[in-house]
Design an enzyme around this catalytic site. Structure first.
Site, PDB file in Angstrom:
ATOM      1  CB  SER A 132      73.225  33.977  18.075  1.00  0.00           C
ATOM      2  OG  SER A 132      73.839  32.919  17.365  1.00  0.00           O
ATOM      3  CE1 TYR A 135      69.611  34.796  13.815  1.00  0.00           C
ATOM      4  CE2 TYR A 135      71.822  33.897  14.084  1.00  0.00           C
ATOM      5  CZ  TYR A 135      70.512  34.022  14.524  1.00  0.00           C
ATOM      6  OH  TYR A 135      70.118  33.387  15.695  1.00  0.00           O
TER       7      TYR A 135
HETATM    8  N1  LIG Z   1      67.718  27.859  17.445  1.00  0.00           N
HETATM    9  C1  LIG Z   1      68.989  28.209  17.484  1.00  0.00           C
HETATM   10  O1  LIG Z   1      69.893  27.433  17.110  1.00  0.00           O
HETATM   11  C2  LIG Z   1      69.379  29.551  18.021  1.00  0.00           C
HETATM   12  C3  LIG Z   1      70.729  29.779  18.286  1.00  0.00           C
HETATM   13  C4  LIG Z   1      71.131  31.015  18.754  1.00  0.00           C
HETATM   14  C5  LIG Z   1      70.187  31.994  18.989  1.00  0.00           C
HETATM   15  N2  LIG Z   1      68.872  31.749  18.726  1.00  0.00           N
HETATM   16  C6  LIG Z   1      67.924  32.838  18.974  1.00  0.00           C
HETATM   17  O2  LIG Z   1      66.953  32.381  19.907  1.00  0.00           O
HETATM   18  C7  LIG Z   1      65.746  33.110  19.703  1.00  0.00           C
HETATM   19  C8  LIG Z   1      64.587  32.121  19.640  1.00  0.00           C
HETATM   20  O3  LIG Z   1      64.806  31.310  18.497  1.00  0.00           O
HETATM   21  P1  LIG Z   1      64.157  29.856  18.311  1.00  0.00           P
HETATM   22  O4  LIG Z   1      65.223  29.007  17.742  1.00  0.00           O
HETATM   23  O5  LIG Z   1      63.426  29.423  19.534  1.00  0.00           O
HETATM   24  O6  LIG Z   1      63.163  30.211  17.123  1.00  0.00           O
HETATM   25  P2  LIG Z   1      61.662  29.817  16.793  1.00  0.00           P
HETATM   26  O7  LIG Z   1      61.318  28.477  17.335  1.00  0.00           O
HETATM   27  O8  LIG Z   1      61.489  30.126  15.359  1.00  0.00           O
HETATM   28  O9  LIG Z   1      60.832  30.865  17.700  1.00  0.00           O
HETATM   29  C9  LIG Z   1      60.811  32.223  17.395  1.00  0.00           C
HETATM   30  C10 LIG Z   1      59.716  32.869  18.213  1.00  0.00           C
HETATM   31  O10 LIG Z   1      59.728  34.267  17.919  1.00  0.00           O
HETATM   32  C11 LIG Z   1      58.432  34.667  17.488  1.00  0.00           C
HETATM   33  N3  LIG Z   1      58.602  35.787  16.575  1.00  0.00           N
HETATM   34  C12 LIG Z   1      59.269  35.822  15.398  1.00  0.00           C
HETATM   35  N4  LIG Z   1      59.194  37.050  14.865  1.00  0.00           N
HETATM   36  C13 LIG Z   1      58.464  37.799  15.732  1.00  0.00           C
HETATM   37  C14 LIG Z   1      58.028  39.145  15.735  1.00  0.00           C
HETATM   38  N5  LIG Z   1      58.298  39.975  14.726  1.00  0.00           N
HETATM   39  N6  LIG Z   1      57.313  39.603  16.802  1.00  0.00           N
HETATM   40  C15 LIG Z   1      57.002  38.764  17.827  1.00  0.00           C
HETATM   41  N7  LIG Z   1      57.386  37.480  17.872  1.00  0.00           N
HETATM   42  C16 LIG Z   1      58.091  37.004  16.826  1.00  0.00           C
HETATM   43  C17 LIG Z   1      57.823  33.423  16.859  1.00  0.00           C
HETATM   44  O11 LIG Z   1      56.414  33.459  16.851  1.00  0.00           O
HETATM   45  P3  LIG Z   1      55.603  34.029  15.549  1.00  0.00           P
HETATM   46  O12 LIG Z   1      56.266  33.441  14.340  1.00  0.00           O
HETATM   47  O13 LIG Z   1      54.203  33.581  15.767  1.00  0.00           O
HETATM   48  O14 LIG Z   1      55.715  35.511  15.610  1.00  0.00           O
HETATM   49  C18 LIG Z   1      58.312  32.380  17.858  1.00  0.00           C
HETATM   50  O15 LIG Z   1      57.524  32.407  19.025  1.00  0.00           O
HETATM   51  C19 LIG Z   1      65.944  33.927  18.425  1.00  0.00           C
HETATM   52  O16 LIG Z   1      66.289  35.254  18.759  1.00  0.00           O
HETATM   53  C20 LIG Z   1      67.132  33.248  17.754  1.00  0.00           C
HETATM   54  O17 LIG Z   1      67.864  34.125  16.918  1.00  0.00           O
HETATM   55  C21 LIG Z   1      68.449  30.558  18.251  1.00  0.00           C
END
Ligand SMILES: NC(=O)c1ccc[n+]([C@@H]2O[C@H](COP(=O)([O-])OP(=O)(O)OC[C@H]3O[C@@H](n4cnc5c(N)ncnc54)[C@H](OP(=O)(O)O)[C@@H]3O)[C@@H](O)[C@H]2O)c1
Length: 253
Positions: A132, A145
């Site tokens: 991120s 985070y």
């Molecule tokens: N959205 C943003 O603005 C943003 C910005 C920068 C970076 N990111 C990064 O991008 C990545 C994806 O984020 P997102 O925004 O797409 O989030 P999201 O929609 O909440 O998706 C997170 C995914 O991770 C899974 N997950 C969470 N904890 C887990 C665990 N312990 N073991 C296995 N799977 C797990 C969730 O499924 P379950 O809950 O069913 O396990 C879900 O499939 C993350 O690393 C986040 O930090 C996001």
């Protein structure tokens, strides 16, 4: 091509899974909840494989990646699973912090640990982590985070150097704000917000180009690099003023 995406059941991971499937790849995703997977993939006519695995469980993620790789190995592993803190605050909830570190830090380590031997054996493959822009600076209200994502970005930089000689490319992706369930709970402004399907497309292009670091969107890149290269005492002073003045927009929750 075989692609394993951790946390590929919602958000950015879901769109990458669908994107790679559309390109003809064999795709597997993992997550803790199968209902997220069923809910998000039921209408998509997909043959994406699901593993109910928590990435913080070292042997479980190892088992899933090894099973999916089978005899012919694996080409691309994306350590995408991650969480944010339940609450943004000066003093973190340390129970939540422990959980976050287990997923965002050990989850990436466990995923790469499982993939590397497969790739070393074939002398080819690509490791990708979704880090991120939050990892470039220590931002207010989101200390744990930020620290977890600094770990991921630095780990990828070292791996990009160390693993190249084994034919392994390491790609670190640093997105700004993306519209997903993770950010839907934020009640503060999110500048330069990108839709999850567009984000997945950009990430896939960067992966295909074998970029070692990809920061997007561009306006967010400019902001975080400007902050990163400020003298640290100036950065801390400005952020303290920004964070304590009610007249300033509250970007940090
Ligand atoms: N959205 C943003 O603005 C943003 C910005 C920068 C970076 N990111 C990064 O991008 C990545 C994806 O984020 P997102 O925004 O797409 O989030 P999201 O929609 O909440 O998706 C997170 C995914 O991770 C899974 N997950 C969470 N904890 C887990 C665990 N312990 N073991 C296995 N799977 C797990 C969730 O499924 P379950 O809950 O069913 O396990 C879900 O499939 C993350 O690393 C986040 O930090 C996001």
């Amino acid at each position: 091509m075989k692609v394993f995406i951790t946390g590929g059941t919602t958000g950015i991971g879901k769109y990458m899974a669908l994107g790679y499937q559309a390109l003809g790849a064999k795709v597997a995703v993992c997550g803790r909840s199968e209902s997220n997977f069923i809910e998000n993939f039921k209408d998509k006519n997909s043959d994406i494989k699901f593993y109910r695995v928590d990435v913080s469980d070292r042997s479980a993620i190892n088992g899933a990646i090894t099973d999916f790789a089978g005899a012919d190995g694996i080409d691309l592993v994306i350590a995408n699973a991650g969480i944010s803190m339940d609450q943004k605050s000066d003093i973190p909830d340390f129970d939540c912090a422990q959980k976050l570190v287990k997923i965002n830090v050990f989850g990436v380590l466990n995923t790469f640990e499982a993939a590397i031997p497969q790739m070393v054996e074939k002398r080819s493959g690509q490791l990708v982590a979704i880090s991120s822009v939050a990892g470039f600076n220590g931002l207010p209200h989101t200390s744990v985070y930020c620290a977890s994502k600094s770990f991921v970005t630095t780990l990828c930089e070292s791996f990009a150097i160390d693993l190249k000689r084994y034919g392994i490319t390491t790609t670190c992706i640093c997105p700004g704000f993306i519209k997903t369930p993770l950010t839907d709970k934020n009640n503060h402004p999110m500048p330069f917000l990108v839709d999850a399907d567009i984000a997945a497309e950009k990430i896939m292009k960067a992966v295909e180009a074998k970029k070692e670091l990809y920061v997007f969107p561009t306006l967010m890149l400019i902001v975080v690099y400007f902050m990163k290269y400020l003298p640290r005492s100036i950065f801390r002073t400005v952020l303290r003023i920004f964070n304590s003045s009610p007249k300033m927009p509250n970007f940090f929750g």
